[in-house]
Design a protein around this motif. Structure first.
Motif, PDB file in Angstrom:
ATOM      1  N   SER A 149       0.802  -1.229   0.000  1.00 22.14           N
ATOM      2  CA  SER A 149       0.000   0.000   0.000  1.00 22.14           C
ATOM      3  C   SER A 149       0.834   1.279   0.000  1.00 22.14           C
ATOM      4  CB  SER A 149      -0.909   0.017   1.236  1.00 22.14           C
ATOM      5  OG  SER A 149      -0.117   0.097   2.416  1.00 22.14           O
ATOM      6  N   GLU A 251      -5.602  -1.072   4.100  1.00 17.27           N
ATOM      7  CA  GLU A 251      -6.263  -0.569   2.885  1.00 17.27           C
ATOM      8  C   GLU A 251      -7.249   0.543   3.226  1.00 17.27           C
ATOM      9  OE1 GLU A 251      -7.961  -4.102   1.326  1.00 17.27           O
ATOM     10  OE2 GLU A 251      -6.064  -4.851   0.478  1.00 17.27           O
ATOM     11  N   ALA A 254      -5.289   3.679   4.032  1.00 12.99           N
ATOM     12  CA  ALA A 254      -4.765   4.271   2.803  1.00 12.99           C
ATOM     13  C   ALA A 254      -5.852   5.047   2.065  1.00 12.99           C
ATOM     14  CB  ALA A 254      -4.188   3.183   1.898  1.00 12.99           C
ATOM     15  N   GLU A 255      -7.046   4.454   1.964  1.00 14.15           N
ATOM     16  CA  GLU A 255      -8.142   5.124   1.255  1.00 14.15           C
ATOM     17  C   GLU A 255      -8.599   6.379   1.988  1.00 14.15           C
ATOM     18  OE1 GLU A 255     -12.684   4.208  -0.383  1.00 14.15           O
ATOM     19  OE2 GLU A 255     -11.477   2.613   0.517  1.00 14.15           O
TER      20      GLU A 255
END
Length: 288
Positions: A149, A251, A254-255
């Motif tokens: 990531s 994840e 990160a988003e």
């Protein structure tokens, strides 16, 4: 991430002398506790709020931090306030002064409890060996980049062996009310200790400290006499599930970092819920 933030963040790699305050001040990275806060039953909005609004000290945290200080040999100063009740002006001032400089104020009986916990740890063959100051050191921090990531991750090990030969065993000390196997199984689920194990083991490998055989062991100790100790490993199946949950958390982080949106429970559509399984089974037997 701005250049100013990047410049203030600790460098990648293992830090043997980074303060607890400096470790937690790095908001550019994701920790194990943060990863758990991003996932249900919590949500990203709660994670973001807690990052921006540090919680005030509490007696529960005081006991745990004091025990960590005594058992591991590193942490905030412990100050005994010589008074059974803390409701006078002078005592309140003494407590406030101690907290203002980062110390933990304790009553004498609380300090006695912590000392008794240390004695019990030292008498436990396995726990004493895992936390032997001749072969390890406490409170070491690590920072690495998750390759999948690009997210910056961090870990603060309670204890790391000083001799990194053979299989790396990471000891993590927990205080609790019940250290029995049955109670700790529930705590592993409740507090996500399997996720912590996977996170720490992954971090150790990323930092070049261990290999696939690296393992975290929990040293759980009861706060009430006789301060029983239970050394616990996390089963492989539970760690595999934890790895999937940690990947989802990374994840999500990160988003949310990319979009600046930290969602709550349901932002756009209602959540349709069924009865809990036990309640549905109960009612089916009675009414259907």
């Amino acid at each position: 991430m701005t250049a100013a933030v990047e410049a203030s963040a600790p460098a990648l790699g293992l830090h043997t002398d980074l303060s607890n305050e400096s470790y937690h001040a790095d908001k550019t990275s994701l920790s194990s506790s943060g990863a758990r806060k991003l996932l249900p039953p919590s949500c990203p909005a709660k994670f973001r709020w807690e990052q921006d609004n540090p919680q005030p000290p509490s007696k529960t945290f005081d006991y745990g931090n004091a025990a960590h200080k005594k058992v591991l040999g590193n942490g905030p100063e412990l100050v005994v306030i010589e008074d059974d009740t803390w409701n006078t002006k002078d005592v309140k001032a003494a407590v406030s002064e101690a907290r203002s400089r980062g110390a933990i104020p304790l009553k004498q009986h609380e300090m006695d409890m912590v000392d008794a916990m240390v004695d019990a740890i030292r008498r436990h063959p396995l726990a004493a060996a895992l936390l032997d100051p001749a072969y390890g050191a406490p409170e070491q921090s690590g920072f690495w980049i998750d390759e999948a990531s690009g997210i910056r991750c961090r870990v603060r090990f309670d204890w790391l062996p000083s001799i990194h030969e053979g299989r790396l065993i990471i000891a993590d000390y927990k205080t609790c009310t019940d250290a029995s196997n049955e109670a700790m199984q529930k705590d592993i689920d409740k507090y996500g200790y399997n996720q912590q194990a996977d996170w720490y083991e992954t971090g150790a490998r990323a930092l070049g400290l261990g290999d696939q055989a690296t393992e975290l062991l929990l040293i759980a100790q009861e706060k009430k006499p006789p301060h029983l100790v239970n050394v616990i490993g996390i089963g492989l199946g539970s760690r595999l599930l934890a790895a999937a949950k940690n990947r989802r958390a990374i994840e999500t982080f990160a988003e949310c970092t990319s979009t600046g949106h930290w969602p709550g429970y349901a932002d756009h559509e209602p959540n349709y819920l069924e009865l809990p399984g036990y309640a549905e089974n109960r009612d089916k037997e009675i009414y259907l």
